[in-house]
Every structure is written in structure tokens, then in C-alpha cells.
Design a protein around this motif. Structure first.
Motif, PDB file in Angstrom:
ATOM      1  N   ASP A  65       0.798  -1.231   0.000  1.00  0.00           N
ATOM      2  CA  ASP A  65       0.000   0.000   0.000  1.00  0.00           C
ATOM      3  C   ASP A  65       0.828   1.278   0.000  1.00  0.00           C
ATOM      4  O   ASP A  65       0.426   2.280  -0.593  1.00  0.00           O
ATOM      5  CB  ASP A  65      -0.953   0.010   1.202  1.00  0.00           C
ATOM      6  CG  ASP A  65      -2.041  -1.040   1.054  1.00  0.00           C
ATOM      7  OD1 ASP A  65      -2.348  -1.444  -0.091  1.00  0.00           O
ATOM      8  OD2 ASP A  65      -2.587  -1.460   2.090  1.00  0.00           O
ATOM      9  N   ASP A  66       1.986   1.280   0.636  1.00  0.00           N
ATOM     10  CA  ASP A  66       2.782   2.516   0.691  1.00  0.00           C
ATOM     11  C   ASP A  66       4.028   2.478  -0.192  1.00  0.00           C
ATOM     12  O   ASP A  66       4.919   3.301  -0.045  1.00  0.00           O
ATOM     13  CB  ASP A  66       3.153   2.861   2.130  1.00  0.00           C
ATOM     14  CG  ASP A  66       3.844   1.720   2.854  1.00  0.00           C
ATOM     15  OD1 ASP A  66       4.032   0.645   2.254  1.00  0.00           O
ATOM     16  OD2 ASP A  66       4.202   1.911   4.028  1.00  0.00           O
ATOM     17  N   ARG A  67       4.086   1.538  -1.133  1.00  0.00           N
ATOM     18  CA  ARG A  67       5.191   1.402  -2.104  1.00  0.00           C
ATOM     19  C   ARG A  67       6.572   1.292  -1.447  1.00  0.00           C
ATOM     20  O   ARG A  67       7.553   1.811  -1.951  1.00  0.00           O
ATOM     21  CB  ARG A  67       5.194   2.561  -3.100  1.00  0.00           C
ATOM     22  CG  ARG A  67       4.148   2.432  -4.165  1.00  0.00           C
ATOM     23  CD  ARG A  67       4.242   3.536  -5.186  1.00  0.00           C
ATOM     24  NE  ARG A  67       5.386   3.430  -6.065  1.00  0.00           N
ATOM     25  CZ  ARG A  67       5.373   2.921  -7.289  1.00  0.00           C
ATOM     26  NH1 ARG A  67       4.263   2.447  -7.775  1.00  0.00           N
ATOM     27  NH2 ARG A  67       6.456   2.896  -8.015  1.00  0.00           N
ATOM     28  N   THR A  68       6.615   0.624  -0.310  1.00  0.00           N
ATOM     29  CA  THR A  68       7.893   0.410   0.358  1.00  0.00           C
ATOM     30  C   THR A  68       8.358  -1.035   0.256  1.00  0.00           C
ATOM     31  O   THR A  68       9.468  -1.351   0.673  1.00  0.00           O
ATOM     32  CB  THR A  68       7.816   0.793   1.851  1.00  0.00           C
ATOM     33  OG1 THR A  68       6.798   0.013   2.478  1.00  0.00           O
ATOM     34  CG2 THR A  68       7.527   2.276   2.014  1.00  0.00           C
ATOM     35  N   ASP A  69       7.512  -1.883  -0.308  1.00  0.00           N
ATOM     36  CA  ASP A  69       7.881  -3.285  -0.444  1.00  0.00           C
ATOM     37  C   ASP A  69       7.110  -3.885  -1.619  1.00  0.00           C
ATOM     38  O   ASP A  69       6.083  -3.371  -2.033  1.00  0.00           O
ATOM     39  CB  ASP A  69       7.542  -4.055   0.835  1.00  0.00           C
ATOM     40  CG  ASP A  69       8.365  -5.322   0.998  1.00  0.00           C
ATOM     41  OD1 ASP A  69       9.181  -5.641   0.098  1.00  0.00           O
ATOM     42  OD2 ASP A  69       8.208  -5.992   2.019  1.00  0.00           O
ATOM     43  N   ILE A  70       7.627  -4.986  -2.108  1.00  0.00           N
ATOM     44  CA  ILE A  70       6.982  -5.702  -3.209  1.00  0.00           C
ATOM     45  C   ILE A  70       6.280  -6.923  -2.628  1.00  0.00           C
ATOM     46  O   ILE A  70       6.836  -7.636  -1.782  1.00  0.00           O
ATOM     47  CB  ILE A  70       8.013  -6.121  -4.264  1.00  0.00           C
ATOM     48  CG1 ILE A  70       8.619  -4.873  -4.913  1.00  0.00           C
ATOM     49  CG2 ILE A  70       7.390  -7.008  -5.326  1.00  0.00           C
ATOM     50  CD1 ILE A  70       9.762  -5.161  -5.841  1.00  0.00           C
ATOM     51  N   VAL A  71       5.059  -7.175  -3.095  1.00  0.00           N
ATOM     52  CA  VAL A  71       4.257  -8.299  -2.625  1.00  0.00           C
ATOM     53  C   VAL A  71       4.188  -9.339  -3.740  1.00  0.00           C
ATOM     54  O   VAL A  71       3.971  -8.997  -4.905  1.00  0.00           O
ATOM     55  CB  VAL A  71       2.835  -7.825  -2.253  1.00  0.00           C
ATOM     56  CG1 VAL A  71       1.987  -8.982  -1.777  1.00  0.00           C
ATOM     57  CG2 VAL A  71       2.895  -6.710  -1.222  1.00  0.00           C
TER      58      VAL A  71
END
Length: 80
Positions: A65-71
Motif C-alpha cells: 500500500d505505501d510502495r515500500t515493499d513488493i508483494v
């Protein structure tokens, strides 16, 4: 005494928090295509960036959601 560092590493910065670091080698020429050490790593890094972009566009990998990690699914494999 500082020595010149001719190590060339390749990377892809996707966000402030996510950077893919690829391989590299000792640079022997100014331009990557002219360097037999760096050129294969440069080509591979470019191919991997294309595959990563394709995975994002197909939804195989997504941003949190906050573009700090890849899912991604735990069984995801990066294939090319």
C-alpha cells in the motif's frame, strides 16, 4: 591514499525503499558495450529489468500500500 575504483555495478531503483542490485565487474572501457568484463552483466541487468517490469504489468508482483515493499506469492519464480 585513495585509489580509483573501476568497479561497475548495475542496479534498478524502483522506489526510495526498493532497489534491485545486479552483478558487475571491473570496468576496462568508458562504455559498457566496449568492455568485455561489464557488457555481459549490463545485458543481463537490462533483461532482468524487462522481466521485472513484465511481472508488474501482469500482476505477478505488486507494490504494498505505501510502495515500500513488493508483494508476491511465496511460490513466485522470476523466469525468463
Amino acid at each position: 591514499m585513495n585509489k580509483a575504483n573501476n568497479l561497475r555495478l548495475h542496479y534498478c531503483r524502483l522506489s526510495e525503499s526498493v532497489v534491485f542490485l545486479f552483478d558487475g565487474d571491473i570496468k576496462t572501457a568508458d562504455a559498457a558495450p566496449d568492455c568485455p568484463n561489464v557488457w555481459p552483466h549490463f545485458r543481463m541487468a537490462n533483461k532482468l529489468v524487462q522481466v521485472i517490469d513484465e511481472c508488474f504489468s501482469q500482476g505477478d508482483i505488486e507494490w504494498d500500500d505505501d510502495r515500500t515493499d513488493i508483494v508476491y506469492d511465496e511460490d513466485f519464480l522470476l523466469m525468463f
